[in-house]
Design an enzyme around this catalytic site. Structure first.
Site, PDB file in Angstrom:
ATOM      1  N   GLU A  57       0.723  -0.915   0.032  1.00  0.00           N
ATOM      2  CA  GLU A  57       0.259   0.140  -0.027  1.00  0.00           C
ATOM      3  C   GLU A  57       1.013   1.253  -0.534  1.00  0.00           C
ATOM      4  OE1 GLU A  57      -1.956  -2.990   2.698  1.00  0.00           O
ATOM      5  OE2 GLU A  57      -0.164  -2.548   1.714  1.00  0.00           O
ATOM      6  N   LEU A 215      18.777 -30.503  -2.504  1.00  0.00           N
ATOM      7  CA  LEU A 215      18.039 -29.865  -2.282  1.00  0.00           C
ATOM      8  C   LEU A 215      18.084 -27.525  -2.421  1.00  0.00           C
ATOM      9  CD1 LEU A 215      17.298 -31.419   1.275  1.00  0.00           C
ATOM     10  CD2 LEU A 215      16.233 -31.782  -1.441  1.00  0.00           C
ATOM     11  N   ARG A 218      18.049 -24.543  -8.554  1.00  0.00           N
ATOM     12  CA  ARG A 218      19.378 -24.511  -8.777  1.00  0.00           C
ATOM     13  C   ARG A 218      18.396 -23.797 -10.846  1.00  0.00           C
ATOM     14  NH1 ARG A 218      19.930 -28.607  -6.102  1.00  0.00           N
ATOM     15  NH2 ARG A 218      19.362 -29.884  -8.154  1.00  0.00           N
ATOM     16  N   LEU A 299       6.835 -39.596   2.263  1.00  0.00           N
ATOM     17  CA  LEU A 299       5.478 -39.677   1.745  1.00  0.00           C
ATOM     18  C   LEU A 299       4.416 -39.533   2.583  1.00  0.00           C
ATOM     19  CD1 LEU A 299       6.911 -38.670  -2.430  1.00  0.00           C
ATOM     20  CD2 LEU A 299       6.255 -37.181  -0.420  1.00  0.00           C
TER      21      LEU A 299
END
Length: 354
Positions: A57, A215, A218, A299
């Site tokens: 803003e 990790l 790149r 996972l």
């Protein structure tokens, strides 16, 4: 009432476009863009560029060359202007000070220090305030910020690539063995883009031991995420890339180890709540998103615990017949596309607040 009819939507779209310029640099703050409009013409615009710097803003208002037009102007912004002192002064006060006549807001700020208070301050000052323009799109842009504020944990994105017959790698025992190449040149770039868009990236010890990954970002422009490893038994060797000190790295383990430059070891108890506890610690460090790019074991752990908001699965046309089985999601993708013969699927496991 939204001014300028359809033009009002275009001005909010411009706010969202501007806000995206801050991706990867403003977290854990939200991405915010703002435009100042006078007689259906944009006379100023700005966005939040970097965490700790000026917000959208004041950047937009300060870009207006003829400040005498401000009392007759409308400010568009995708997120409610802040009303508290943080690293910068309250934006609501700045807007009031410059006598903006109308403010159009995409969505309210979920931060309890702000939510509704910025609107209240401006309305009490006589400013006409419109809320809820392109609210869904504004929420989506800052989904990580909203989940972080509302659920007191980081936004969790699962990411993996698999073969067409459901494997994420061939069976390997040592990092000197080359991993299975699944992604193509474009999907590799998109994965690095996702890394740049998230504040941290998480893997398990098995992935580190087999891949010795860096990790980092790149193949895309952007800031590398904070690295997080779950290494229960302290198996990761000190000379591996994860421990090179180039990027802030957190390691969760049962084993005590001395901290080093950019490398913090955090002792946790490995019970049924370990992932929740890890996410709690990550949240307390102000990290608003975690990209889980580990192996099948880590996972599956997040999937089984229901601790994920979004998943991205790349499916290659390659068949290998045997290997490390990919995780499975009992959901249909909300979005899919083809990228040079590869499927790129997106899944959701979250409830939007709008």
């Amino acid at each position: 009432m939204l001014p300028s009819g359809g033009l009002g939507l275009l001005y909010m779209q411009r706010c969202l476009q501007l806000a995206q310029n801050g991706v990867g640099y403003v977290a854990p703050n939200p991405m915010v863009g703002a435009v100042v409009v006078h007689n259906d013409k944009i006379i100023g615009e700005g966005f939040h560029k970097r965490y700790g710097d000026a917000h959208a803003e004041p950047n937009a208002i300060n870009s207006v060359k003829d400040i005498s037009l401000l009392p007759e102007s409308t400010l568009y912004v995708n997120l409610e202007p802040c009303s508290h002192f943080g690293k910068t002064p309250p934006c609501a006060d700045f807007i009031i000070e410059h006598k903006i006549s109308q403010v159009v807001i995409g969505t309210l700020d979920p931060n309890p220090k702000v939510s509704g208070r910025g609107v209240e301050l401006m309305r009490k000052a006589g400013i006409e305030v419109v809320v809820g323009v392109m609210e869904k799109e504004c929420w989506e842009l800052n989904k990580r910020f909203f989940i972080f504020q509302e659920q007191k944990r980081p936004y969790v994105l699962l990411k993996w690539a698999q073969t067409n017959d459901g494997f994420i790698d061939k069976k390997r025992t040592h990092h000197t063995e080359q991993p299975l190449l699944i992604s193509n040149a474009i999907t590799k770039q998109l994965t690095h883009k996702m890394r740049a868009e998230n504040q941290s990236i998480l893997v398990g010890a098995n992935t580190v031991l087999l891949d010795n990954p860096s990790l980092t970002v790149r193949n895309w422009s952007g800031k590398s995420p904070i690295r997080i490893a779950i290494d229960r038994l302290g198996r990761i060797p000190s000379d591996f890339n994860m421990f090179d000190g180039s990027i802030p790295t957190l390691v969760f383990s049962e084993k005590f180890r001395e901290n080093e430059h950019n490398l913090e070891f955090i002792k946790v108890t490995y019970d049924e709540h370990v992932l929740k506890n890890i996410l709690k610690i990550v949240y307390e460090r102000g990290i608003n998103s975690v990209m889980v790019e580990g192996g099948a074991s880590i996972l599956n752990s997040f999937i089984e615990a229901g601790l994920w908001d979004e998943a991205n699965i790349e499916i290659s046309p390659v068949h290998i017949g045997d290997g490390v089985k990919a995780p499975t999601l009992n959901k249909l993708p909300f979005h899919s596309k083809k990228i040079e013969g590869h499927e790129w699927l997106s899944f959701e496991n979250r409830k939007k607040t709008v």
